[in-house]
Design a protein around this motif. Structure first.
Motif, mmCIF file in Angstrom:
data_model
loop_
_atom_site.group_PDB
_atom_site.id
_atom_site.type_symbol
_atom_site.label_atom_id
_atom_site.label_comp_id
_atom_site.label_asym_id
_atom_site.label_seq_id
_atom_site.Cartn_x
_atom_site.Cartn_y
_atom_site.Cartn_z
ATOM 1 N N MET A 49 -47.504 -86.490 42.570
ATOM 2 C CA MET A 49 -48.495 -86.878 41.572
ATOM 3 C C MET A 49 -49.149 -85.646 40.965
ATOM 4 S SD MET A 49 -50.586 -90.200 42.992
ATOM 5 C CE MET A 49 -51.126 -89.450 44.518
ATOM 6 N N LYS A 50 -49.654 -85.831 39.772
ATOM 7 C CA LYS A 50 -50.529 -84.813 39.183
ATOM 8 C C LYS A 50 -51.952 -85.176 39.594
ATOM 9 C CE LYS A 50 -50.169 -83.353 34.784
ATOM 10 N NZ LYS A 50 -50.432 -83.287 33.316
ATOM 11 N N ILE A 51 -52.593 -84.300 40.364
ATOM 12 C CA ILE A 51 -53.903 -84.601 40.946
ATOM 13 C C ILE A 51 -54.937 -83.586 40.471
ATOM 14 C CG2 ILE A 51 -55.217 -84.880 43.085
ATOM 15 C CD1 ILE A 51 -52.566 -85.505 44.511
ATOM 16 N N LEU A 52 -56.019 -84.091 39.885
ATOM 17 C CA LEU A 52 -57.162 -83.245 39.550
ATOM 18 C C LEU A 52 -58.085 -83.232 40.760
ATOM 19 C CD1 LEU A 52 -59.279 -81.735 37.838
ATOM 20 C CD2 LEU A 52 -59.969 -83.961 36.882
ATOM 21 N N ILE A 53 -58.368 -82.031 41.251
ATOM 22 C CA ILE A 53 -59.316 -81.922 42.354
ATOM 23 C C ILE A 53 -60.535 -81.144 41.877
ATOM 24 C CG2 ILE A 53 -58.005 -79.958 43.306
ATOM 25 C CD1 ILE A 53 -59.106 -80.820 46.082
ATOM 26 N N THR A 54 -61.695 -81.791 41.912
ATOM 27 C CA THR A 54 -62.942 -81.098 41.575
ATOM 28 C C THR A 54 -63.435 -80.397 42.838
ATOM 29 O OG1 THR A 54 -64.456 -82.909 42.167
ATOM 30 C CG2 THR A 54 -63.497 -82.942 39.929
ATOM 31 N N GLY A 55 -64.131 -79.288 42.659
ATOM 32 C CA GLY A 55 -64.589 -78.549 43.827
ATOM 33 C C GLY A 55 -63.456 -77.842 44.544
ATOM 34 N N SER A 56 -62.419 -77.443 43.792
ATOM 35 C CA SER A 56 -61.240 -76.832 44.418
ATOM 36 C C SER A 56 -61.554 -75.486 45.053
ATOM 37 C CB SER A 56 -60.117 -76.672 43.394
ATOM 38 O OG SER A 56 -60.518 -75.833 42.333
ATOM 39 N N ASN A 57 -62.687 -74.897 44.705
ATOM 40 C CA ASN A 57 -63.061 -73.602 45.263
ATOM 41 C C ASN A 57 -64.002 -73.732 46.462
ATOM 42 O OD1 ASN A 57 -62.590 -70.798 45.004
ATOM 43 N ND2 ASN A 57 -64.673 -70.503 44.232
ATOM 44 N N GLY A 58 -64.341 -74.976 46.844
ATOM 45 C CA GLY A 58 -65.218 -75.209 47.986
ATOM 46 C C GLY A 58 -64.422 -75.347 49.270
ATOM 47 N N MET A 59 -65.120 -75.558 50.362
ATOM 48 C CA MET A 59 -64.460 -75.649 51.668
ATOM 49 C C MET A 59 -63.447 -76.793 51.719
ATOM 50 S SD MET A 59 -66.015 -76.032 55.533
ATOM 51 C CE MET A 59 -66.914 -77.545 55.212
ATOM 52 N N VAL A 60 -63.842 -77.991 51.282
ATOM 53 C CA VAL A 60 -62.934 -79.137 51.330
ATOM 54 C C VAL A 60 -61.749 -78.904 50.395
ATOM 55 C CG1 VAL A 60 -62.698 -81.596 50.797
ATOM 56 C CG2 VAL A 60 -64.713 -80.785 52.030
ATOM 57 N N GLY A 61 -62.031 -78.461 49.167
ATOM 58 C CA GLY A 61 -60.970 -78.234 48.193
ATOM 59 C C GLY A 61 -59.957 -77.211 48.659
ATOM 60 N N LYS A 62 -60.420 -76.088 49.188
ATOM 61 C CA LYS A 62 -59.503 -75.032 49.635
ATOM 62 C C LYS A 62 -58.653 -75.486 50.818
ATOM 63 C CE LYS A 62 -61.832 -70.840 48.018
ATOM 64 N NZ LYS A 62 -62.547 -69.615 48.410
ATOM 65 N N ASN A 63 -59.242 -76.260 51.719
ATOM 66 C CA ASN A 63 -58.467 -76.766 52.849
ATOM 67 C C ASN A 63 -57.410 -77.768 52.396
ATOM 68 O OD1 ASN A 63 -59.328 -75.957 55.806
ATOM 69 N ND2 ASN A 63 -61.191 -75.888 54.557
ATOM 70 N N ILE A 64 -57.721 -78.579 51.388
ATOM 71 C CA ILE A 64 -56.726 -79.501 50.833
ATOM 72 C C ILE A 64 -55.568 -78.716 50.215
ATOM 73 C CG2 ILE A 64 -56.288 -81.198 48.987
ATOM 74 C CD1 ILE A 64 -59.163 -82.259 49.500
ATOM 75 N N ASN A 105 -62.893 -84.730 27.763
ATOM 76 C CA ASN A 105 -61.837 -84.008 27.039
ATOM 77 C C ASN A 105 -60.794 -83.436 27.992
ATOM 78 O OD1 ASN A 105 -62.907 -84.503 24.497
ATOM 79 N ND2 ASN A 105 -64.120 -82.622 24.466
ATOM 80 N N TYR A 106 -61.239 -82.921 29.137
ATOM 81 C CA TYR A 106 -60.313 -82.336 30.112
ATOM 82 C C TYR A 106 -59.353 -83.396 30.645
ATOM 83 C CZ TYR A 106 -58.502 -79.593 33.990
ATOM 84 O OH TYR A 106 -57.661 -78.932 34.854
ATOM 85 N N ILE A 107 -59.902 -84.561 31.013
ATOM 86 C CA ILE A 107 -59.057 -85.626 31.555
ATOM 87 C C ILE A 107 -58.123 -86.175 30.477
ATOM 88 C CG2 ILE A 107 -59.082 -87.952 32.566
ATOM 89 C CD1 ILE A 107 -61.656 -87.148 34.019
ATOM 90 N N LYS A 108 -58.633 -86.320 29.271
ATOM 91 C CA LYS A 108 -57.819 -86.798 28.140
ATOM 92 C C LYS A 108 -56.639 -85.867 27.894
ATOM 93 C CE LYS A 108 -59.958 -89.109 24.670
ATOM 94 N NZ LYS A 108 -61.188 -89.048 25.387
ATOM 95 N N LYS A 109 -56.902 -84.573 27.973
ATOM 96 C CA LYS A 109 -55.862 -83.568 27.704
ATOM 97 C C LYS A 109 -54.835 -83.493 28.832
ATOM 98 C CE LYS A 109 -55.278 -78.555 27.120
ATOM 99 N NZ LYS A 109 -55.965 -77.246 27.170
ATOM 100 N N ASN A 110 -55.284 -83.563 30.093
ATOM 101 C CA ASN A 110 -54.392 -83.309 31.235
ATOM 102 C C ASN A 110 -53.781 -84.550 31.864
ATOM 103 O OD1 ASN A 110 -54.522 -80.235 31.871
ATOM 104 N ND2 ASN A 110 -56.639 -80.804 31.401
ATOM 105 N N GLN A 111 -54.390 -85.716 31.628
ATOM 106 C CA GLN A 111 -53.843 -86.997 32.096
ATOM 107 C C GLN A 111 -53.402 -86.989 33.575
ATOM 108 O OE1 GLN A 111 -53.447 -90.121 30.239
ATOM 109 N NE2 GLN A 111 -55.050 -88.986 29.154
ATOM 110 N N PRO A 112 -54.333 -86.750 34.498
ATOM 111 C CA PRO A 112 -53.956 -86.781 35.917
ATOM 112 C C PRO A 112 -53.625 -88.201 36.385
ATOM 113 C CG PRO A 112 -56.333 -86.596 35.691
ATOM 114 C CD PRO A 112 -55.769 -86.459 34.307
ATOM 115 N N ASP A 113 -52.762 -88.287 37.397
ATOM 116 C CA ASP A 113 -52.443 -89.593 38.004
ATOM 117 C C ASP A 113 -53.534 -90.008 38.987
ATOM 118 O OD1 ASP A 113 -49.757 -89.714 36.847
ATOM 119 O OD2 ASP A 113 -49.318 -88.070 38.223
ATOM 120 N N CYS A 114 -54.223 -89.013 39.526
ATOM 121 C CA CYS A 114 -55.223 -89.263 40.567
ATOM 122 C C CYS A 114 -56.291 -88.175 40.485
ATOM 123 C CB CYS A 114 -54.545 -89.242 41.941
ATOM 124 S SG CYS A 114 -55.666 -89.401 43.357
ATOM 125 N N ILE A 115 -57.519 -88.527 40.865
ATOM 126 C CA ILE A 115 -58.600 -87.543 40.931
ATOM 127 C C ILE A 115 -59.194 -87.575 42.336
ATOM 128 C CG2 ILE A 115 -60.917 -86.907 40.097
ATOM 129 C CD1 ILE A 115 -60.108 -88.063 37.358
#
Length: 308
Positions: free
Chosen positions: A1-16, A45-55
């Motif tokens: 899947m194409k997955i948008l992850i917010t907080g990718s620079n935080g502890m949870v995001g980096k571990n994922i 606009n970001y979601i419209k442009k990138n069309q992720p399958d999951c967030i």
């Protein structure tokens, strides 16, 4: 899947992102400067442009007890804005799968332990982090409402217990208990301090899970998302006293000093243990013991934080 992850620079995001199964997905990992979650138009606009399958919404303004007490407005408003914007933009752009990362601080302060998912909004919150908790409740309820209006939108909430691990924050103004204690005991040993203070009597109980285990749950959940409950606690299902965490960390760092209890300091809730019944039924279990998790976190602290 194409997955948008917010907080990718935080502890949870980096571990994922460093989990072995991350290579099987295409992750969108915008920084806060690339995507300001408090600006709805930018998020839309970001979601419209990138069309992720999951967030996966793992972003948030987070901090320990001191920060929450000092800045309740920020912890409420910033986190509500982030949650509202990412959820509504996802819905408006027809993103069907959404994993909302909440927190066990959403549970009432006097709720009976272990804490069941149905207890949300069943009593008053712990005052020391009420703003943050209200923001997390807002996003959790919004996921429920969106799903209720249209079940095609699988917008679900993960409620982790307290976390610690690699990529944690160790500065006192930002840190939670485990990294704060690691730093405190490490410095005490370096300075040959004969004693360390513990806030309160140390008998309050806390459930801390290694963040790498939460990342493992995320990939398990992605593979089984339709059968995942609407709201699900993710944790150990058992807890330790504050004193036991201090003793475990002191043992690993070989600190031989005494512990002094400062009874004038706030301690928060006496216990905060999640009920893991739904988690067990869902079929997932954590793998990392407290000793192994603290060892890995201490290694990270020594290699990455001290050498930064």
């Amino acid at each position: 899947m194409k997955i948008l992850i917010t907080g990718s620079n935080g502890m949870v995001g980096k571990n994922i992102l460093e989990h072995p199964k991350a290579i099987f997905h295409d992750f969108l990992t915008p920084s806060s400067s690339e995507l300001n979650l408090t600006d709805f138009l930018q998020v839309d606009n970001y979601i419209k442009k990138n069309q992720p399958d999951c967030i996966i919404h793992a972003a948030g303004l987070v901090g320990g007890i001191q920060a929450n007490i000092a800045r309740p407005v920020d912890f409420l408003v910033t986190n509500v804005d982030m949650g509202r914007n990412i959820l509504m933009a996802a819905k408006d752009n027809n993103v069907k799968n959404f994993m909302n990362m909440a927190s066990s601080c959403m549970y009432p302060r006097h709720a009976q332990n272990p804490l069941k998912e149905e207890m949300i909004l069943q009593g008053e919150l712990e005052p020391t982090n009420e703003g943050y908790a209200l923001a997390k409740i807002f996003s959790t309820r919004l996921c429920e409402y969106i799903n209720k209006e249209n079940p095609e939108f699988q917008y679900k909430t993960v409620i982790p217990c307290n976390l610690y691990g690699k990529y944690d924050k160790f500065k006192p103004e930002h840190s939670h208990m485990v990294p704060a204690v690691i730093k405190k005991i490490y410095e005490a040993k370096q300075n040959n301090s004969p004693e360390i203070d513990i806030w309160g009597d140390g008998l309050a109980r806390r459930e801390f899970m290694y963040a790498g285990d939460l990342a493992d749950f995320v990939f398990y959940a992605l593979d089984n998302f339709k059968s995942m409950p609407q709201n699900i606690n993710v944790g150990l299902g058992y807890d330790y006293t504050i004193n036991e965490y201090y003793e475990a960390i002191a043992g690993i760092l070989d600190f031989k000093g005494k512990f002094i209890h400062d009874l004038t300091k706030p301690v928060g809730m006496k216990q905060k243990l999640i009920d893991d019944s739904k988690l067990k039924s869902f079929g997932w279990k954590h793998q990392t013991s407290l000793e192994d998790g603290i060892k890995k976190t201490v290694e990270y602290f020594k290699s990455a934080v001290l050498n930064d």
